[in-house]
Each structure stands twice: as C-alpha cells, then as structure tokens.
Write a protein that holds these residues in place. Structure first.
Motif, PDB file in Angstrom:
ATOM      1  N   TYR A  90       0.947  -1.344  -0.035  1.00 54.60           N
ATOM      2  CA  TYR A  90       0.257  -0.114   0.123  1.00 54.60           C
ATOM      3  C   TYR A  90       0.895   1.315  -0.015  1.00 54.60           C
ATOM      4  O   TYR A  90       1.857   1.261   0.473  1.00 54.60           O
ATOM      5  CB  TYR A  90      -0.856   0.039   1.245  1.00 54.60           C
ATOM      6  CG  TYR A  90      -1.677  -1.075   1.380  1.00 54.60           C
ATOM      7  CD1 TYR A  90      -1.252  -2.201   2.183  1.00 54.60           C
ATOM      8  CD2 TYR A  90      -3.136  -1.123   1.180  1.00 54.60           C
ATOM      9  CE1 TYR A  90      -2.305  -3.438   2.202  1.00 54.60           C
ATOM     10  CE2 TYR A  90      -4.036  -2.103   1.336  1.00 54.60           C
ATOM     11  CZ  TYR A  90      -3.628  -3.312   2.006  1.00 54.60           C
ATOM     12  OH  TYR A  90      -4.335  -4.362   2.136  1.00 54.60           O
ATOM     13  N   TYR A  93       0.243   5.518   1.197  1.00 50.44           N
ATOM     14  CA  TYR A  93      -0.713   6.376   1.649  1.00 50.44           C
ATOM     15  C   TYR A  93       0.455   7.809   1.677  1.00 50.44           C
ATOM     16  O   TYR A  93       1.539   7.637   1.466  1.00 50.44           O
ATOM     17  CB  TYR A  93      -0.596   5.965   3.259  1.00 50.44           C
ATOM     18  CG  TYR A  93      -1.781   4.889   3.525  1.00 50.44           C
ATOM     19  CD1 TYR A  93      -0.908   3.584   3.585  1.00 50.44           C
ATOM     20  CD2 TYR A  93      -2.664   4.855   3.632  1.00 50.44           C
ATOM     21  CE1 TYR A  93      -1.723   2.455   3.794  1.00 50.44           C
ATOM     22  CE2 TYR A  93      -3.641   3.662   3.763  1.00 50.44           C
ATOM     23  CZ  TYR A  93      -2.981   2.569   3.872  1.00 50.44           C
ATOM     24  OH  TYR A  93      -3.817   1.416   4.149  1.00 50.44           O
ATOM     25  N   GLN A 100       0.578  11.223   4.068  1.00 47.37           N
ATOM     26  CA  GLN A 100       0.147  12.044   5.451  1.00 47.37           C
ATOM     27  C   GLN A 100       0.587  13.304   5.331  1.00 47.37           C
ATOM     28  O   GLN A 100       1.813  13.467   5.327  1.00 47.37           O
ATOM     29  CB  GLN A 100       0.769  11.091   6.538  1.00 47.37           C
ATOM     30  CG  GLN A 100       0.380  11.644   7.991  1.00 47.37           C
ATOM     31  CD  GLN A 100       0.866  10.626   9.037  1.00 47.37           C
ATOM     32  OE1 GLN A 100       2.175  10.203   8.881  1.00 47.37           O
ATOM     33  NE2 GLN A 100       0.194  10.840  10.072  1.00 47.37           N
ATOM     34  N   LEU A 133      -3.939   9.752   7.600  1.00 48.26           N
ATOM     35  CA  LEU A 133      -3.247   8.784   6.463  1.00 48.26           C
ATOM     36  C   LEU A 133      -4.331   8.830   5.448  1.00 48.26           C
ATOM     37  O   LEU A 133      -5.308   8.437   5.491  1.00 48.26           O
ATOM     38  CB  LEU A 133      -2.823   7.695   6.751  1.00 48.26           C
ATOM     39  CG  LEU A 133      -1.439   7.552   7.371  1.00 48.26           C
ATOM     40  CD1 LEU A 133      -1.478   8.219   8.903  1.00 48.26           C
ATOM     41  CD2 LEU A 133      -1.012   5.971   7.407  1.00 48.26           C
ATOM     42  N   PHE A 148      -4.982   6.999   1.642  1.00 45.69           N
ATOM     43  CA  PHE A 148      -4.769   5.922   1.078  1.00 45.69           C
ATOM     44  C   PHE A 148      -4.537   6.331  -0.455  1.00 45.69           C
ATOM     45  O   PHE A 148      -5.361   7.201  -1.018  1.00 45.69           O
ATOM     46  CB  PHE A 148      -6.018   4.969   0.807  1.00 45.69           C
ATOM     47  CG  PHE A 148      -6.267   4.041   0.019  1.00 45.69           C
ATOM     48  CD1 PHE A 148      -6.815   4.046  -1.279  1.00 45.69           C
ATOM     49  CD2 PHE A 148      -5.138   2.642   0.078  1.00 45.69           C
ATOM     50  CE1 PHE A 148      -6.790   2.987  -2.223  1.00 45.69           C
ATOM     51  CE2 PHE A 148      -5.244   1.633  -0.900  1.00 45.69           C
ATOM     52  CZ  PHE A 148      -6.071   1.761  -2.102  1.00 45.69           C
ATOM     53  N   TYR A 161      -3.182   0.178  -3.934  1.00 46.87           N
ATOM     54  CA  TYR A 161      -3.004  -1.022  -3.298  1.00 46.87           C
ATOM     55  C   TYR A 161      -2.487  -2.075  -4.372  1.00 46.87           C
ATOM     56  O   TYR A 161      -3.186  -2.267  -5.342  1.00 46.87           O
ATOM     57  CB  TYR A 161      -4.318  -1.069  -2.543  1.00 46.87           C
ATOM     58  CG  TYR A 161      -4.446  -2.641  -2.318  1.00 46.87           C
ATOM     59  CD1 TYR A 161      -5.509  -3.424  -3.086  1.00 46.87           C
ATOM     60  CD2 TYR A 161      -3.746  -3.591  -1.520  1.00 46.87           C
ATOM     61  CE1 TYR A 161      -6.027  -4.784  -2.539  1.00 46.87           C
ATOM     62  CE2 TYR A 161      -3.839  -4.778  -1.051  1.00 46.87           C
ATOM     63  CZ  TYR A 161      -5.113  -5.290  -1.598  1.00 46.87           C
ATOM     64  OH  TYR A 161      -5.546  -6.818  -1.400  1.00 46.87           O
ATOM     65  N   ASP A 172      -5.379  -1.349  -7.169  1.00 52.16           N
ATOM     66  CA  ASP A 172      -6.591  -0.510  -6.906  1.00 52.16           C
ATOM     67  C   ASP A 172      -5.983   0.940  -6.758  1.00 52.16           C
ATOM     68  O   ASP A 172      -5.460   1.355  -5.904  1.00 52.16           O
ATOM     69  CB  ASP A 172      -6.918  -0.838  -5.544  1.00 52.16           C
ATOM     70  CG  ASP A 172      -8.328  -0.084  -5.151  1.00 52.16           C
ATOM     71  OD1 ASP A 172      -8.993  -0.396  -4.019  1.00 52.16           O
ATOM     72  OD2 ASP A 172      -8.529   1.044  -5.816  1.00 52.16           O
ATOM     73  N   SER A 185      -7.832   3.637  -6.735  1.00 53.71           N
ATOM     74  CA  SER A 185      -8.876   4.639  -6.627  1.00 53.71           C
ATOM     75  C   SER A 185      -8.385   5.824  -5.746  1.00 53.71           C
ATOM     76  O   SER A 185      -9.031   6.956  -5.640  1.00 53.71           O
ATOM     77  CB  SER A 185      -9.852   3.846  -6.094  1.00 53.71           C
ATOM     78  OG  SER A 185      -9.545   3.378  -4.888  1.00 53.71           O
ATOM     79  N   LEU A 236       3.971   7.261   2.815  1.00 55.88           N
ATOM     80  CA  LEU A 236       4.355   5.921   3.677  1.00 55.88           C
ATOM     81  C   LEU A 236       3.791   4.884   2.770  1.00 55.88           C
ATOM     82  O   LEU A 236       2.868   4.947   2.090  1.00 55.88           O
ATOM     83  CB  LEU A 236       3.304   5.954   4.934  1.00 55.88           C
ATOM     84  CG  LEU A 236       3.834   7.221   6.249  1.00 55.88           C
ATOM     85  CD1 LEU A 236       2.797   7.242   6.919  1.00 55.88           C
ATOM     86  CD2 LEU A 236       5.083   6.473   6.780  1.00 55.88           C
TER      87      LEU A 236
END
Lengths: 111, 110
Positions: A33, A35, A37, A43, A45, A48, A56, A58, A91
């Motif tokens: 994943y 992320y 921040q 966090l 998203f 993925y 993913d 999105s 991250l």
C-alpha cells in the motif's frame, strides 16, 4: 527480520520536477500500500497492490501520480510535475493478510 | 462517504489510565485497527478488532461495538514513552481500503 524500507528518507524538489519514491516491502508480503500523510491530516490511501492482480488506484489524487510494483516486490511511486500541495510524508505498508506494517516514510518537500 | 472521528488531543498523567475513543460511519466494515505513531516515525500496529468485545494485550486494550460504530483504546499504567499519536483505522467494504482517522495526540505528563 527486516521491516519495510523506503528511500529516500527526505526529498526536496522544485515545483514542476518529477520525483520517484521507492518502497521495499517485507519479504513474502503479497499486499503493498501507499499512503500520504499531510501535516495535521490522517493517512490518505493512494494505491494498493495485491499479488498479480490489477492495482487499486482509486486513491490517486490526479493523473500526475502513478505507481508500479515490479516482480511482486519493490514498488515505485512517481509524481510528475510536482506541485507544492504534494508536500507530505509518503508512507508505504506491506501486509501478509490483514495487518499492515509501515515503512519510515519519505518526507517530500516541494519548493 | 467514510467518516472516522477521534479527539484531536488528550493529556494524561504518568501512571494513570486513559481511554481514546473512535466513532466511525463507513460503507462496509471488515475490522478496526489501532496504530501508534511517534513524531517523525512510522505507525506501528497495536490491535485489530473484528468482533464485538474487548481485546487485551498487556497495558493496552481495545474495544469494539459494531452496532454503535464505536471503538476505544485503553492505555493503563501510562508511561512517558506512550506520548504519541494514536490512529484509528477501519477496513471498509473492499479489503483494500483502510480508512484512517486524523489521530489523537496523547501527551503524558509527570
């Protein structure tokens, strides 16, 4: 054992430049994943990867953001034509099933 | 949409007990996580609740009520090193989506 590693730890760039951020997940973890921040924010998203499935995407905020994962291991997040609002800590996390294990992050500053 | 609420800041005394609440309204629920994040560091896993009830792990416990959309993290015998941000995160409808709250910054004082 080794945890999730990310490089560089800090990146300062000028507005309009492209940047690449790298993530090395824990060996054997099938899920990865990304992320973001931002200061004072939760966090967010971004993207993925799970095994050989289509990622993913999105959560990617614009088409300037892209990511790939080569050989089911290392992942690179690329931001093209960076903007000042892209400044944040990025991250990476990997997971064998449900629990996600985070790397130390890359702090990106766009001047 | 997804909404996860936590208090922004809390202060507690060394040796005391503190409860950090988290409420959520999400489309789908596959579990709730608590992470600890020290300033400038990566989030580290604390707990994962899927079923209702209390999960105890040493000085830390986590509670979940799915019908109320509510969780709390309980920290006992507070130590100065517990000063950190505590992030509540929900696995939503699709397994890939872990939605985070903005975190609760806990300061432990003498």
């Amino acid at each position: 054992g080794a945890g999730v590693s990310q490089s560089p730890s800090n990146k300062v760039t000028e507005k309009g430049k492209d940047v690449e951020l790298r993530c090395d997940p824990i060996s054997g973890h099938t899920a990865l994943y990304w992320y973001r921040q931002s200061l004072g924010q939760g966090l967010e998203f971004l993207i993925y990867f799970q095994g050989n499935s289509a990622p993913d995407k999105s959560g990617l905020p614009s088409d300037r953001f892209s990511a790939e994962r080569t050989g089911g291991s290392v992942s690179t997040l690329t931001i093209q034509r960076t903007q000042q609002e892209d400044s944040a800590v990025y991250l990476c996390a990997s997971s064998p099933s449900s629990t996600q294990y985070f790397g130390p992050g890359t702090r990106l500053t766009v001047l | 949409g997804q909404n996860i609420d936590q208090p922004t800041e809390m202060t507690a005394t060394e040796g005391a007990i503190v409860q950090i609440n988290c409420t959520y309204q999400t489309s789908g629920f596959n579990g709730l996580f608590w992470y600890q994040q020290h300033a400038g560091e990566a989030p580290t896993f604390l707990s994962y609740n899927v079923l209702d009830g209390l999960e105890e792990k040493g000085r830390f416990s986590s509670f979940l009520s799915r019908s109320k959309g509510y969780s709390y993290l309980l920290l006992k015998e507070l130590q100065m090193k517990d000063s950190a941000s505590y992030l509540c995160a929900v696995f939503t409808g699709t397994a890939s989506k872990l939605t985070f709250g903005t975190g609760t910054r806990l300061q432990v004082t003498l």
